[in-house]
Design a protein around this motif. Sequence first.
Motif, PDB file in Angstrom:
ATOM      1  N   ARG A   7     -14.011  -3.357  -2.043  1.00 35.98           N
ATOM      2  CA  ARG A   7     -14.740  -3.935  -3.175  1.00 35.98           C
ATOM      3  C   ARG A   7     -15.161  -5.375  -2.901  1.00 35.98           C
ATOM      4  O   ARG A   7     -16.211  -5.813  -3.389  1.00 35.98           O
ATOM      5  CB  ARG A   7     -13.888  -3.855  -4.447  1.00 35.98           C
TER       6      ARG A   7
ATOM      7  N   ALA B 248     -11.474  -0.569  -8.182  1.00 32.47           N
ATOM      8  CA  ALA B 248     -11.245   0.858  -8.433  1.00 32.47           C
ATOM      9  C   ALA B 248     -11.140   1.628  -7.119  1.00 32.47           C
ATOM     10  O   ALA B 248     -11.756   1.268  -6.111  1.00 32.47           O
ATOM     11  CB  ALA B 248     -12.391   1.422  -9.268  1.00 32.47           C
ATOM     12  N   LYS B 249     -10.355   2.681  -7.141  1.00 33.64           N
ATOM     13  CA  LYS B 249     -10.221   3.564  -5.985  1.00 33.64           C
ATOM     14  C   LYS B 249     -11.587   4.079  -5.564  1.00 33.64           C
ATOM     15  O   LYS B 249     -12.441   4.362  -6.402  1.00 33.64           O
ATOM     16  CB  LYS B 249      -9.294   4.730  -6.342  1.00 33.64           C
ATOM     17  N   ILE B 250     -11.800   4.203  -4.252  1.00 32.08           N
ATOM     18  CA  ILE B 250     -13.079   4.671  -3.733  1.00 32.08           C
ATOM     19  C   ILE B 250     -13.217   6.175  -3.958  1.00 32.08           C
ATOM     20  O   ILE B 250     -12.346   6.961  -3.587  1.00 32.08           O
ATOM     21  CB  ILE B 250     -13.208   4.380  -2.215  1.00 32.08           C
ATOM     22  N   ASP B 251     -14.320   6.566  -4.568  1.00 34.92           N
ATOM     23  CA  ASP B 251     -14.657   7.973  -4.750  1.00 34.92           C
ATOM     24  C   ASP B 251     -15.676   8.341  -3.675  1.00 34.92           C
ATOM     25  O   ASP B 251     -16.652   7.627  -3.463  1.00 34.92           O
ATOM     26  CB  ASP B 251     -15.258   8.177  -6.146  1.00 34.92           C
TER      27      ASP B 251
ATOM     28  N   ALA C  55       0.825  -1.214   0.000  1.00 39.51           N
ATOM     29  CA  ALA C  55       0.000   0.000   0.000  1.00 39.51           C
ATOM     30  C   ALA C  55       0.858   1.262   0.000  1.00 39.51           C
ATOM     31  O   ALA C  55       0.638   2.189   0.767  1.00 39.51           O
ATOM     32  CB  ALA C  55      -0.928  -0.006   1.221  1.00 39.51           C
TER      33      ALA C  55
ATOM     34  N   GLY D 252      -5.775  -3.806  -7.888  1.00 40.14           N
ATOM     35  CA  GLY D 252      -6.047  -2.376  -7.821  1.00 40.14           C
ATOM     36  C   GLY D 252      -6.073  -1.807  -6.423  1.00 40.14           C
ATOM     37  O   GLY D 252      -5.625  -2.430  -5.457  1.00 40.14           O
ATOM     38  N   ALA D 253      -6.672  -0.604  -6.308  1.00 41.79           N
ATOM     39  CA  ALA D 253      -6.468   0.261  -5.151  1.00 41.79           C
ATOM     40  C   ALA D 253      -7.314  -0.070  -3.927  1.00 41.79           C
ATOM     41  O   ALA D 253      -6.916   0.239  -2.810  1.00 41.79           O
ATOM     42  CB  ALA D 253      -6.730   1.712  -5.563  1.00 41.79           C
ATOM     43  N   ALA D 254      -8.508  -0.629  -4.104  1.00 42.29           N
ATOM     44  CA  ALA D 254      -9.434  -0.776  -2.961  1.00 42.29           C
ATOM     45  C   ALA D 254      -9.975  -2.199  -2.850  1.00 42.29           C
ATOM     46  O   ALA D 254     -11.184  -2.412  -2.854  1.00 42.29           O
ATOM     47  CB  ALA D 254     -10.577   0.221  -3.095  1.00 42.29           C
TER      48      ALA D 254
ATOM     49  N   GLY E 236       1.314   3.459  -2.647  1.00 41.92           N
ATOM     50  CA  GLY E 236       0.588   4.564  -3.242  1.00 41.92           C
ATOM     51  C   GLY E 236       1.301   5.240  -4.397  1.00 41.92           C
ATOM     52  O   GLY E 236       0.754   6.156  -5.004  1.00 41.92           O
TER      53      GLY E 236
END
Length: 310
Positions: free
Chosen positions: A122, A200-203, A86, A116-118, A88
């Motif tokens: 997810r 996908a990254k959390i928005d 992690a 991926g990021a999350a 970044g």
Amino acid sequence: MRVAFAGTPEFAAVALRAILAAGFPVPLVLTQPDRPAGRGQKPVMSPVKAVAQEHGIPVHQPEKLRDPATHAPLIEAAPDVLVVAAYGLILPSAVLGIPKHGCVNIHASLLPRWRGAAPIQRAIEAGDKETGITIMQMDAGLDTGPLLLAESVKIGADETAGSLHDKLASLGGRLIVEALRCFDTLTPTPQPAEGVTYAAKIDKAEGMIDWTRPAVEIERKMRAFDPFPGCSAQLHDTTLKLWRAELAPGQGAPGEILAVAPSGIVVACGDGALKLTELQKPGGRRLPAADFLRGFPLAAGERFSSPGNS
């Protein structure tokens, strides 16, 4: 094994502590630059930097790693392996080739699911029954490298991203130590082509609840977005944070409050209903429904807005 380490949040700090406790020499730690935080917006060091400073380990905090000049500290540290968790930042191919045995990543899913990021959020949001930790050899792709070690954990029916994070952080620390101890005997296994999904990254905007969705889906999202960024719902002119809910019988217009009781507020969804059991008003704290209602009374017939019924 001389183990350089790259990571930023608490998930990574747990792994770094485990590596240090196991006795591996760590000549260098890479972490993201200190970021403004809190009301005063004062620069705050990452959890990984805090661990490094506790142990007197040199810290390198580049904004990016594209400039070859930023690679110098890692070259000078001459690690056998770089463990990444992690972090970044994207590691260019030139960085991947610096350690004698390359770079190894601690990833919070059972790859190739949830690259991926999350991956933690997810997996809960999708209703997965299990997830885990994968230790993989890094290549130039996004979480596409060969697998070295993996172990699964069950996702509980009331699991939040916070509780699952803590389980996986602990497992990641244990597995990376195991991998480092038997590194020469591990056989890299290519990831299967089937079952690839992307986390996908959390928005933050995703946290606004769409009441036209099924109750089971909304309940999973609330757990997946706890503690960050949280789920929100608009009631008249007020945005409330909704933290906990359970499936409940009932039907009505999506977002309609069907019943109000100290045990919870029942709200109709596109399919089924949810009983909200923990809520938060602006500027307030997370509260059980009974305490929340004492300061923010609600009544059956009121209606939360959704993107389609505002």
